[in-house]
Design an enzyme around this catalytic site. Structure first.
Site, short mmCIF file in Angstrom:
data_model
loop_
_atom_site.label_atom_id
_atom_site.label_comp_id
_atom_site.label_asym_id
_atom_site.label_seq_id
_atom_site.Cartn_x
_atom_site.Cartn_y
_atom_site.Cartn_z
N CYS A 191 -10.35 10.84 24.43
CA CYS A 191 -9.50 9.98 25.33
C CYS A 191 -10.32 9.81 26.61
CB CYS A 191 -8.15 10.11 25.25
SG CYS A 191 -7.43 10.38 23.85
N HIS B 95 -4.80 7.36 31.22
CA HIS B 95 -4.90 7.23 29.81
C HIS B 95 -3.55 6.91 29.25
CE1 HIS B 95 -5.60 8.02 25.81
NE2 HIS B 95 -4.92 9.26 25.72
N ASN C 267 -2.06 4.42 21.60
CA ASN C 267 -3.20 5.19 22.07
C ASN C 267 -4.32 4.74 21.52
OD1 ASN C 267 -4.73 7.30 22.87
ND2 ASN C 267 -3.43 8.95 22.13
O1 UT7 Z 1 -4.56 10.79 23.58
C1 UT7 Z 1 -4.22 12.40 24.12
C2 UT7 Z 1 -3.57 13.29 22.89
N1 UT7 Z 1 -2.26 12.85 22.45
C3 UT7 Z 1 -1.21 12.79 23.22
O2 UT7 Z 1 -1.26 12.97 24.67
C4 UT7 Z 1 0.06 12.93 22.75
C5 UT7 Z 1 1.15 13.99 23.08
N2 UT7 Z 1 2.27 14.35 22.53
C6 UT7 Z 1 3.19 13.38 22.41
O3 UT7 Z 1 3.16 12.19 22.66
C7 UT7 Z 1 4.57 13.98 21.62
O4 UT7 Z 1 4.42 15.18 21.40
C8 UT7 Z 1 4.81 13.15 20.38
C9 UT7 Z 1 5.15 11.88 20.37
C10 UT7 Z 1 3.36 13.41 19.24
C11 UT7 Z 1 5.77 13.75 19.45
O5 UT7 Z 1 7.07 13.87 20.35
P1 UT7 Z 1 7.97 14.95 20.42
O6 UT7 Z 1 9.03 14.92 21.17
O7 UT7 Z 1 7.04 16.19 20.92
O8 UT7 Z 1 8.37 15.38 18.92
P2 UT7 Z 1 7.94 16.59 18.02
O9 UT7 Z 1 6.60 16.81 17.61
O10 UT7 Z 1 8.58 17.95 18.62
O11 UT7 Z 1 8.87 16.55 16.59
C12 UT7 Z 1 10.35 16.34 17.12
C13 UT7 Z 1 10.89 15.96 15.67
C14 UT7 Z 1 10.13 16.76 14.36
O12 UT7 Z 1 11.48 16.84 13.26
P3 UT7 Z 1 12.27 18.38 13.48
O13 UT7 Z 1 11.30 19.47 13.37
O14 UT7 Z 1 12.93 18.60 14.73
O15 UT7 Z 1 13.37 18.09 12.33
C15 UT7 Z 1 9.49 15.80 13.65
O16 UT7 Z 1 9.26 15.99 12.30
O17 UT7 Z 1 10.64 14.60 15.20
C16 UT7 Z 1 9.89 14.71 13.88
N3 UT7 Z 1 9.00 13.30 13.79
C17 UT7 Z 1 9.43 12.21 13.87
N4 UT7 Z 1 10.44 11.46 13.53
C18 UT7 Z 1 10.50 10.21 12.99
C19 UT7 Z 1 7.73 13.47 14.35
N5 UT7 Z 1 7.19 12.20 14.07
C20 UT7 Z 1 8.30 11.29 13.97
C21 UT7 Z 1 8.22 10.20 13.48
N6 UT7 Z 1 9.51 9.41 13.32
N7 UT7 Z 1 7.26 9.21 13.77
#
Ligand code: UT7
Length: 325
Positions: free
Chosen positions: A113, A252, A282
């Site tokens: 990125c 970004h 993204n």
């Molecule tokens: O380009 C540079 C690189 N990328 C980034 O900068 C991305 C950085 N990270 C993020 O943007 C966030 O961490 C995410 C958007 C990827 C995820 O958000 P989060 O608040 O950190 O969620 P999480 O990964 O901790 O997941 C929370 C819950 C999980 O369920 P459990 O384990 O709590 O039951 C996931 O399985 O949300 C669940 N989950 C979803 N639920 C519905 C993960 N993806 C989804 C989804 N829909 N698409």
């Protein structure tokens, strides 16, 4: 001394739009989850005729038009990408051929990125050495081709697109003032994508399961906010500036919550931060040049304004640049 100045910008998005509702019919997710966790509502997905180099070429043509230049005027093409269709030649060489930029040498930059910002920094160094040079700096991605469409953790985040700018030397009191780039390869496993499997059995990865993006989202999130904040403070300090001197910040575009955290930590009014992640998701190396082109064409940048760009991505790679527009 002449400074490196952006004289044209362009961008190109694929025609097809994928909504959160579309995604909810593909994996176990919802518009509500995607919107609240990421801010993303839609992303553009490439179809036939919209491969990485083709999007990059379209964006470059627009940047050249704005600059009043023709392809033969370009001396160098630097293209940030992690999703070119070919490992060889570079995507930049395909753009060079497609444009007919017959006088340009061309190379890709793999800094995820941060690829566009790394490229801009390299272009600045060439132009300081030879201010007559005209350089195309591009960020272009087809992340839809590198996404596991069964993995709801990642498939809702990414999109396709390209942005480009033309840079050259200027005598005017404007241009790139300061930049600082960083990398920390020790954290590569938090955000990575395997290449095609090795044909050398001695080197083949027994765990290889495809060339798609894998990410520990929560950890990446924390590093991204801190790293971009530190990079911004460093470039501002280099120029004895404060954040209040900046008219527009183009970060970004990965996640609205990362951008909101950055706004809070920097203590800047939200309207100073350009945000379009809701439309495109993204697009890795392409987010900044697409946003730069949109901001430019919307008249958000007036000559003399101070523009701050910051990025964070796989590697990890990150950095920031201050430009007097
Ligand atoms: O380009 C540079 C690189 N990328 C980034 O900068 C991305 C950085 N990270 C993020 O943007 C966030 O961490 C995410 C958007 C990827 C995820 O958000 P989060 O608040 O950190 O969620 P999480 O990964 O901790 O997941 C929370 C819950 C999980 O369920 P459990 O384990 O709590 O039951 C996931 O399985 O949300 C669940 N989950 C979803 N639920 C519905 C993960 N993806 C989804 C989804 N829909 N698409």
């Amino acid at each position: 001394m002449k400074q490196t100045c952006i004289v044209g910008t362009g961008s190109c998005l694929p025609v097809r739009v994928l909504t959160n509702e579309d995604l909810a019919s593909m994996v176990d997710t919802s518009d509500e989850w995607i919107t609240t966790r990421t801010g993303i509502k839609t992303r553009h997905i490439a179809s036939a005729g919209e491969s990485t180099f083709q999007l990059a070429t379209q964006a470059s043509r627009k940047a050249l038009d704005m600059a009043g230049l023709v392809p033969a005027d370009i001396d160098m093409i630097i293209l940030g990408t992690i999703s070119c269709e070919k490992a060889m030649p570079s995507c930049a060489c395909l753009v060079q051929k497609e444009l007919g930029a017959v006088n340009a040498f061309a190379l890709d930059v793999n800094a995820a990125c941060s690829g566009f910002l790394y490229g801009l920094d390299m272009a600045d160094k060439y132009i300081r050495n030879n201010p007559e040079m005209k350089i195309l700096v591009i960020g272009a991605e087809n992340l839809s081709a590198r996404t596991n469409w069964q993995d709801r953790n990642t498939c809702v985040l990414f999109g396709d697109g390209a942005g480009a700018c033309v840079v050259t030397g200027t005598d005017q009191d404007r241009g790139m003032l300061a930049s600082k780039l960083y990398a920390d390869g020790s954290l590569w496993e938090l955000l990575h994508m395997d290449n095609a499997p090795s044909l050398n059995p001695e080197l083949a990865d027994p765990d290889y399961d495809g060339s798609y993006i894998k990410m520990v989202g929560r950890d990446v999130f924390k590093y991204a906010v801190r790293a971009m904040e530190d990079a911004i403070k460093e470039v501002l300090a280099q120029q004895n500036l404060t954040i209040n001197d900046i008219q527009l910040i183009i970060p970004h575009q990965a996640n609205i919550r990362i951008l909101n955290s950055l706004v809070d930590r920097l203590g800047v009014p939200a309207e100073k931060v350009y945000i379009n992640v809701q439309k495109y998701g993204n697009t890795s190396a392409a987010t900044v040049p697409i946003a730069l082109d949109e901001a430019n064409r919307e008249g958000r940048l007036q000559q003399g304004d101070l523009l701050l760009i910051c990025t964070f991505g796989g590697g990890f790679t990150w950095g920031a640049t201050v430009i007097r527009w």
